[in-house]
Write an enzyme that holds these catalytic residues in place. Structure first.
Site, short mmCIF file in Angstrom:
data_model
loop_
_atom_site.label_atom_id
_atom_site.label_comp_id
_atom_site.label_asym_id
_atom_site.label_seq_id
_atom_site.Cartn_x
_atom_site.Cartn_y
_atom_site.Cartn_z
N LYS A 1 94.92 54.38 -11.44
CA LYS A 1 94.32 55.33 -10.50
C LYS A 1 94.15 56.70 -11.15
CE LYS A 1 95.70 53.25 -6.13
NZ LYS A 1 96.71 53.29 -5.06
N LYS B 1 88.43 42.33 -10.14
CA LYS B 1 88.87 42.01 -8.79
C LYS B 1 87.88 42.56 -7.76
CE LYS B 1 92.25 44.10 -6.13
NZ LYS B 1 93.56 44.53 -5.66
N LYS C 1 86.46 47.56 -3.02
CA LYS C 1 85.47 48.49 -2.51
C LYS C 1 85.09 49.55 -3.54
CE LYS C 1 87.97 48.52 0.85
NZ LYS C 1 88.80 48.28 2.04
#
Ligand code: LTN
Length: 350
Positions: free
Chosen positions: A113, A194, A197
Site C-alpha cells: 500500500k 488478484k 477494485k
C-alpha cells in the site's frame, strides 16, 4: 461456542472476489448456532485511504445494504459499523503501545500500500494491523474468516494477544484465520493479478452488476485463443495439469502465460456458479470461449438475481438500515466496553 469476527472495508460495492474470498463463508458460519458472529464494516480502516467524506458515507450506506441483501442476518449475527463502537479505537491505541514498529514495517500489505499510495503514507496505514487485532480480540474472537491476503495480519494478531497476555496476565484468545477453499479470483483483464477494485471497474464483477454488464465484462476477459488449456474436470473441480491450485504471485503458476491463467480463472468461476452439467460441456476437446463466457455470465447473473432485487429494495429504506446498524452497534458495544474496562484496569489507566 466459537466467536467469529470479521470485517470488510467499505472500499466500494461488493464484487465476486469479496464474495468468494470471505463473504460466502460469513453466510455459512452464521447458519451454525454454535457460532457467535460479529461482522462489521471497517470504516476506520478505510480512512487510511484518504477518500472524501462523501465517499466514506456513501460506501458505508451501500455496503450495509449489500451485506443485508446477501443474507447477513442481524438476528443471527451482530452487524455494525466499526467506528460506532468506540472500544475498537480505544483498544487499538493500547495495543499500539505494546507493538514494535519493526513488526509493522515488515507487513507485506503495508509495503504494497505504501508503494501504491506514495503520496499518502499515513501512520494509520502502518498501524492498520494493530487496529485489526483490536477488532478481533475485543470480542475474544477465535475464528476469523478472511481472504488469504490477511493471513499475515492474523499472525500478528496472535502475537499481539500473546504479548499482552504475557505482560498483563491471560486476557485474550489467539485467533486463527478461516480460509475459504476458493482460490483467489483473478482480474478479468489482467489475470496474473488478484481481482481488485484498485485495478479498475472492468477487472471486477460487482455483485450488483446487471446481467448485460456482467456479460460485457466477461466477454472482455483475457484468454488464450486456441481453446487448448491443460485442465481436467473431475465432476466437481477444475485443476490445472501439473500445477497445484491457483496462480499465486511468486510461484510457478504465475509464470504461466496470462491467457492460460485467464481461461483457468473463468473455469474456476464456472465451477462455483455453474452446474456440473455446464462445467462438463467444456471438459472435452477445445474450449469455445464464446460459449464459456456466455454460460459463465448467465450463471453469475442468475446466482445474484435475488441479491439485486433485495439490494434495490433495501436502498429505498435507509432509515430501516440505520436502525439495524444502531442495534448492532449497541449489542457489540456491550461486549466491547467490558473488554476495554478489563484492559484499562490491567494496564493501570482505570
Ligand atoms: N483488513 C481486512 C478488513 C478487516 C478485518 C478486521 C478482517 C479489518 N478488521 C478484523 C477480519 C477481522 C481486509 O481488508 N480484508
Amino acid at each position: 461456542m466459537t466467536t467469529i469476527v470479521s470485517g470488510i472495508q467499505p472500499s466500494g460495492p461488493l464484487h465476486i472476489g469479496n464474495y468468494l474470498g470471505a463473504l460466502r463463508y460469513w453466510l455459512k458460519l452464521q447458519q451454525d448456532s454454535k457460532n457467535r458472529c460479529y461482522f462489521f464494516i471497517a470504516d476506520l480502516h478505510f480512512l487510511t485511504q484518504g477518500k472524501p467524506a462523501s465517499e466514506m458515507r456513501e460506501n458505508t450506506r451501500v455496503i450495509a445494504a449489500e451485506l443485508l441483501a446477501l443474507g447477513i442476518d442481524p438476528k443471527r449475527s451482530t452487524l455494525f459499523v466499526q467506528s460506532r463502537v468506540p472500544g475498537h479505537a480505544d483498544l487499538g491505541w493500547i495495543l499500539n503501545c505494546i507493538t514494535p514498529v519493526a513488526e509493522l514495517t515488515r507487513m507485506t500489505q503495508y509495503k504494497d500500500k505504501a508503494g501504491r499510495q506514495s503520496d499518502n503514507i499515513n501512520a494509520g496505514l502502518l498501524t492498520y494491523p494493530v487496529l485489526q487485532a483490536a477488532d478481533i480480540v475485543i470480542y475474544n474472537g477465535t475464528a476469523v474468516p478472511v481472504g488469504e491476503d490477511q493471513v499475515q495480519h492474523l499472525e500478528l494478531t496472535r502475537n499481539i494477544a500473546r504479548w499482552f497476555n504475557n505482560r498483563y496476565g491471560k486476557t485474550f484468545a489467539e485467533p486463527k484465520p478461516v480460509l475459504t477453499p476458493t482460490p483467489r479470483v483473478m482480474s478479468l483483464t489482467a489475470p496474473t493479478q488478484k481481482m481488485s477494485k484498485s485495478l479498475g471497474e472492468k477487472n471486477v464483477i460487482g455483485l450488483a452488476d446487471e446481467p448485460a454488464m456482467i456479460l460485457e465484462k466477461v466477454k472482455k476477459a483475457v484468454t488464450e485463443s486456441t481453446g487448448k488449456v491443460p485442465v481436467t474436470y473431475d465432476g466437481k473441480r477444475w485443476s490445472l495439469i501439473g500445477h497445484s491450485g491457483v496462480p499465486r504471485s511468486g510461484t510457478i503458476e504465475s509464470s504461466l502465460p496470462e491467457g492460460i491463467i485467464g481461461a483457468y480463472n473463468l473455469l474456476k468461476l464456472l465451477e462455483v456458479f455453474g452446474t456440473a452439467a455446464e462445467n462438463r460441456r467444456f471438459a472435452n476437446g477445445a474450449i469455445s470461449y464464446r460459449e464459456l463466457k456466455e454460460t459463465l455470465a448467465a450463471a453469475i447473473s442468475g446466482h445474484f438475481a435475488n441479491f439485486r432485487a433485495r439490494r434495490a429494495a433495501l436502498l429505498k429504506k435507509p432509515s430501516a438500515i440505520e436502525k439495524l446498524l444502531a442495534a448492532g452497534a449497541k449489542r457489540a458495544s456491550a461486549v466491547a466496553c467490558k473488554t476495554v474496562d478489563e484492559v484499562r484496569k490491567k494496564v493501570g489507566i482505570s
